[in-house]
Motif scaffolding. Structure first.
Motif, PDB file in Angstrom:
ATOM      1  N   ARG A 280       0.831  -1.376  -0.142  1.00  0.00           N
ATOM      2  CA  ARG A 280       0.075   0.081  -0.015  1.00  0.00           C
ATOM      3  C   ARG A 280       0.754   1.262   0.139  1.00  0.00           C
ATOM      4  O   ARG A 280       0.304   2.462  -0.009  1.00  0.00           O
ATOM      5  CB  ARG A 280      -1.036   0.063   1.283  1.00  0.00           C
ATOM      6  N   TRP A 281       2.012   1.071   0.252  1.00  0.00           N
ATOM      7  CA  TRP A 281       2.994   2.283   0.523  1.00  0.00           C
ATOM      8  C   TRP A 281       4.099   2.435  -0.468  1.00  0.00           C
ATOM      9  O   TRP A 281       4.714   1.458  -1.089  1.00  0.00           O
ATOM     10  CB  TRP A 281       3.598   2.231   1.885  1.00  0.00           C
ATOM     11  N   GLU A 282       4.284   3.469  -0.849  1.00  0.00           N
ATOM     12  CA  GLU A 282       5.712   3.712  -1.842  1.00  0.00           C
ATOM     13  C   GLU A 282       6.858   3.621  -0.699  1.00  0.00           C
ATOM     14  O   GLU A 282       6.828   3.531   0.341  1.00  0.00           O
ATOM     15  CB  GLU A 282       5.553   5.274  -2.331  1.00  0.00           C
ATOM     16  N   TYR A 283       8.196   2.976  -1.495  1.00  0.00           N
ATOM     17  CA  TYR A 283       9.342   2.931  -0.536  1.00  0.00           C
ATOM     18  C   TYR A 283       9.479   4.184   0.292  1.00  0.00           C
ATOM     19  O   TYR A 283       9.909   4.124   1.457  1.00  0.00           O
ATOM     20  CB  TYR A 283      10.412   2.364  -1.557  1.00  0.00           C
ATOM     21  N   ARG A 284       9.546   5.251  -0.392  1.00  0.00           N
ATOM     22  CA  ARG A 284      10.037   6.345   0.273  1.00  0.00           C
ATOM     23  C   ARG A 284       9.075   6.737   1.584  1.00  0.00           C
ATOM     24  O   ARG A 284       9.558   7.205   2.848  1.00  0.00           O
ATOM     25  CB  ARG A 284      10.049   7.537  -0.428  1.00  0.00           C
ATOM     26  N   ASP A 285       7.771   6.302   1.476  1.00  0.00           N
ATOM     27  CA  ASP A 285       6.845   6.631   2.505  1.00  0.00           C
ATOM     28  C   ASP A 285       7.086   5.610   3.719  1.00  0.00           C
ATOM     29  O   ASP A 285       7.093   5.990   4.978  1.00  0.00           O
ATOM     30  CB  ASP A 285       5.448   6.509   2.225  1.00  0.00           C
ATOM     31  N   THR A 286       7.468   4.346   3.438  1.00  0.00           N
ATOM     32  CA  THR A 286       7.720   3.213   4.452  1.00  0.00           C
ATOM     33  C   THR A 286       9.041   3.684   4.988  1.00  0.00           C
ATOM     34  O   THR A 286       9.173   3.804   6.462  1.00  0.00           O
ATOM     35  CB  THR A 286       8.112   1.980   3.681  1.00  0.00           C
ATOM     36  N   MET A 287      10.063   4.153   4.387  1.00  0.00           N
ATOM     37  CA  MET A 287      11.190   4.732   5.090  1.00  0.00           C
ATOM     38  C   MET A 287      11.019   6.079   6.008  1.00  0.00           C
ATOM     39  O   MET A 287      11.680   5.930   7.111  1.00  0.00           O
ATOM     40  CB  MET A 287      12.271   5.297   4.046  1.00  0.00           C
ATOM     41  N   ALA A 288      10.168   6.876   5.695  1.00  0.00           N
ATOM     42  CA  ALA A 288       9.815   7.981   6.386  1.00  0.00           C
ATOM     43  C   ALA A 288       8.969   7.676   7.781  1.00  0.00           C
ATOM     44  O   ALA A 288       9.315   8.058   8.605  1.00  0.00           O
ATOM     45  CB  ALA A 288       8.936   8.882   5.410  1.00  0.00           C
ATOM     46  N   LEU A 289       8.221   6.724   7.668  1.00  0.00           N
ATOM     47  CA  LEU A 289       7.468   6.302   8.647  1.00  0.00           C
ATOM     48  C   LEU A 289       8.548   5.508   9.722  1.00  0.00           C
ATOM     49  O   LEU A 289       8.350   5.728  11.104  1.00  0.00           O
ATOM     50  CB  LEU A 289       6.479   5.224   8.373  1.00  0.00           C
ATOM     51  N   LEU A 290       9.421   4.625   9.205  1.00  0.00           N
ATOM     52  CA  LEU A 290      10.480   4.044   9.932  1.00  0.00           C
ATOM     53  C   LEU A 290      11.334   5.242  10.575  1.00  0.00           C
ATOM     54  O   LEU A 290      11.698   5.075  11.928  1.00  0.00           O
ATOM     55  CB  LEU A 290      11.587   3.143   9.152  1.00  0.00           C
TER      56      LEU A 290
END
Length: 256
Positions: free
Chosen positions: A5-15
């Motif tokens: 459901r997420w773009e890679y950059r969004d996942t990294m931003a959440l982490l």
């Protein structure tokens, strides 16, 4: 763990946000954990050290500082147990552990033979040299036992095997192999399979007996609130309902 459901950059931003929200005293110990995969540092730490856990039927990653420090062994002296109710991860001894003996648990599924096991472990950046892997003779013997274990489990699905004698003989051999290979944490799953086999055969007393054993073993090794344990409890409840219905119909089924 489902990033679709997420773009890679969004996942990294959440982490990154999650790391910044850690208590100050925990940030440095987390950042000092091992890395083996490459890429963004927090993602690498998670991928190297986190556990896969099930919450609400969905796969998640969970990071535990103390537990992540334990090293791997293919025949470990500890096992991990996660609680979805408390979000705690326990590490429990399989047996008495001598003073000075290293605490270890398995990074891979316990029943894997040597080649797929080593392939998975190389993803953590090392070749395993534990007591099992250090001896080519013992590794080969272990692989033969584990291959035999899979054959026996598959045979339980065959109609020709589904008699009390046929199933019982294979269960005895399966349990002996699990004991020899140090697969105690998987015995509960074996009991659950056997209980289902006996239920399909219409042998309710043995289905209940093995279902109860499955619940006991899974409660200890997986935890009382693990999905596998809950499934075993639900199986027993369904079995009881079927036995009651059989009695109501005037059947001769007897549950001991």
């Amino acid at each position: 763990m489902d990033h679709r459901r997420w773009e890679y950059r969004d996942t990294m931003a959440l982490l990154h946000r999650a790391a910044l929200q850690l208590p100050a005293a925990e940030i440095r110990p987390v950042m000092d954990l091992a890395r083996s995969k490459g890429g963004y540092v927090v993602d690498d730490i998670i991928n190297t050290n986190a556990f896969g856990v099930l919450l609400g039927g969905q796969d998640h990653s969970a990071l535990y500082l103390d537990v992540s420090r334990l090293n791997h062994a293919c025949k470990p002296n500890m096992f991990s147990r996660f609680s979805s109710a408390t979000l705690a991860m326990e590490v429990v001894a399989y047996r008495d552990i001598a003073a000075g003996e290293e605490l270890t648990f398995s990074y891979t599924p316990l029943n894997l033979p040597s080649e797929p096991r080593q392939s998975l472990l190389r993803e953590w950046g090392f070749n395993c040299t534990c007591a099992l892997c250090a001896s080519a003779r013992e590794t080969a013997a272990s692989d033969r036992r584990r291959a035999r274990l899979q054959v026996l489990l598959e045979e339980l699905d065959q109609p020709r095997v589904r008699t009390r004698a046929g199933v019982g003989a294979r269960v005895d051999e399966i349990l002996a192999l699990c004991d020899r290979e140090g697969l105690a944490a998987q015995v509960g799953d074996v009991y659950a399979i056997v209980a289902d086999v006996y239920a399909a055969m219409g042998d309710l007393p043995l289905a209940r007996r093995y279902g109860e054993r499955a619940v006991a073993e899974l409660t200890h090794y997986a935890g009382h609130d693990h999905e596998r344990t809950r499934n075993a409890v639900a199986f027993l409840a369904k079995l009881g309902a079927e036995a009651g219905a059989q009695v109501d119909r005037g059947g001769k089924g007897k549950v001991s």
